[in-house]
Design an enzyme around this catalytic site. Structure first.
Site, PDB file in Angstrom:
ATOM      1  N   SER A 148     -24.583  39.108 -21.591  1.00  0.00           N
ATOM      2  CA  SER A 148     -25.088  40.457 -21.328  1.00  0.00           C
ATOM      3  C   SER A 148     -25.001  40.790 -19.840  1.00  0.00           C
ATOM      4  CB  SER A 148     -26.511  40.578 -21.881  1.00  0.00           C
ATOM      5  OG  SER A 148     -26.923  41.918 -21.956  1.00  0.00           O
ATOM      6  N   ASP A 224     -24.709  43.889 -32.810  1.00  0.00           N
ATOM      7  CA  ASP A 224     -25.435  43.983 -31.542  1.00  0.00           C
ATOM      8  C   ASP A 224     -25.922  45.416 -31.349  1.00  0.00           C
ATOM      9  OD1 ASP A 224     -26.078  44.180 -28.751  1.00  0.00           O
ATOM     10  OD2 ASP A 224     -24.770  42.469 -28.354  1.00  0.00           O
ATOM     11  N   HIS A 257     -27.457  40.292 -30.593  1.00  0.00           N
ATOM     12  CA  HIS A 257     -27.443  40.070 -29.148  1.00  0.00           C
ATOM     13  C   HIS A 257     -28.247  38.834 -28.742  1.00  0.00           C
ATOM     14  CE1 HIS A 257     -26.416  41.844 -25.249  1.00  0.00           C
ATOM     15  NE2 HIS A 257     -27.637  41.576 -24.802  1.00  0.00           N
TER      16      HIS A 257
END
Length: 279
Positions: A148, A224, A257
């Site tokens: 991320s 995600d 995620h």
């Protein structure tokens, strides 16, 4: 450097350490996994940069990297995501996407963040020297990966330093801070409103401006919840395709995620790194 803890795991030693950083002006914490090795042997190093709200502990506790690193002979280094401590400025409203836990791997130029938020220099210069001095690390063989915000950090740091990193990969990276709300908030506040100064912190812009590496690997979950609004892997795919930069983008069906996703593909990414670190 001070040792917080060292434990035996998967035929190696998992440690957590602190030191006083000259770059950030704060105590910084990081973790290092060192596989068993012969006397005098130097091992390649994989850097892992974590995402928003994380510390060194998230991947250390949930990343499931140790067995693969022990098998492959890789040192695994996990730094913190921002400076911390009394007097370190934070988001005025305590939001998760800026300030503490959200250093975005930049050297801030805007007050009051410019004093402490120097994560780029910390990771490009200060911490690598410390790792080289205190661990059996072959500094000529390094690679970098992240998740991320840390995927953004890995991509941009790797693209800016192709002579240092032999491989770059990411899980669910922010590929273009110039084109997402997280990036606008962070870079606008840390760097200022001149978006031309943001380009060195944007993987797509770096590629457009001529940065090249042998290959990039990205794993991205299709479930995600940040995929469309913040991550936008199609922008990286387009930037790479336009100039012939090699990119392996793997859309992983049904994954989100979280560290359930990261840990699922961590061994595969580490094997990819090991192959390139051996060259």
């Amino acid at each position: 450097m001070k040792t917080v803890s060292e434990v035996r795991s998967h035929g190696g030693t998992q440690g957590v350490y602190t030191h006083r950083s000259a770059e950030t002006g704060t105590e910084m914490t990081f973790s290092v996994f060192v596989p068993d090795h012969g006397d005098g042997e130097k091992l390649p190093v994989v850097w892992y940069l974590s995402g928003l709200t994380c510390t060194h502990a998230n991947v250390t506790e949930k990343g499931e990297f140790r067995e693969a690193c022990a098998d492959l002979g890789l040192i695994f280094v996990a730094p913190d995501t921002s400076p911390r401590g009394e007097g370190v400025p934070d988001d005025a409203e305590g939001a998760y996407d800026f300030g503490l836990g959200a250093g975005f791997y930049v050297d801030a130029t805007q007050a009051p963040f410019d004093k402490n938020y120097r994560m780029r220099s910390y990771l490009e210069e200060e911490l690598p020297a410390l790792i080289g001095d205190h661990f059996p690390a072959d500094i000529s063989r390094q690679s970098i990966m992240g998740h991320s915000m840390g995927g953004h950090g890995a991509l941009t740091m790797g693209l800016r330093n192709p002579e240092r990193f032999k491989a770059i990969s990411a899980f669910s990276p922010i590929v273009s801070p110039l084109n997402c709300p997280w990036g606008h908030k962070a870079l606008g506040s840390y760097i200022g409103n001149d978006q031309s100064a943001w380009r060195e912190y944007d993987a797509c812009a770096l590629i457009e401006d001529g940065a090249r590496v042998p290959d990039i690997l990205v794993d991205q979950g299709t479930a995600d919840n940040f995929l469309e609004g913040q991550l936008k892997p199609e922008l990286l795919q387009a930037a790479c395709a336009k100039v012939g930069q090699s990119l392996t983008l793997r859309m992983q069906e049904g994954y989100d995620h979280s560290y359930y996703f990261i840990s699922s593909f961590m061994p595969d990414q580490l094997a990819w790194h090991a192959e390139r670190l051996a060259q």
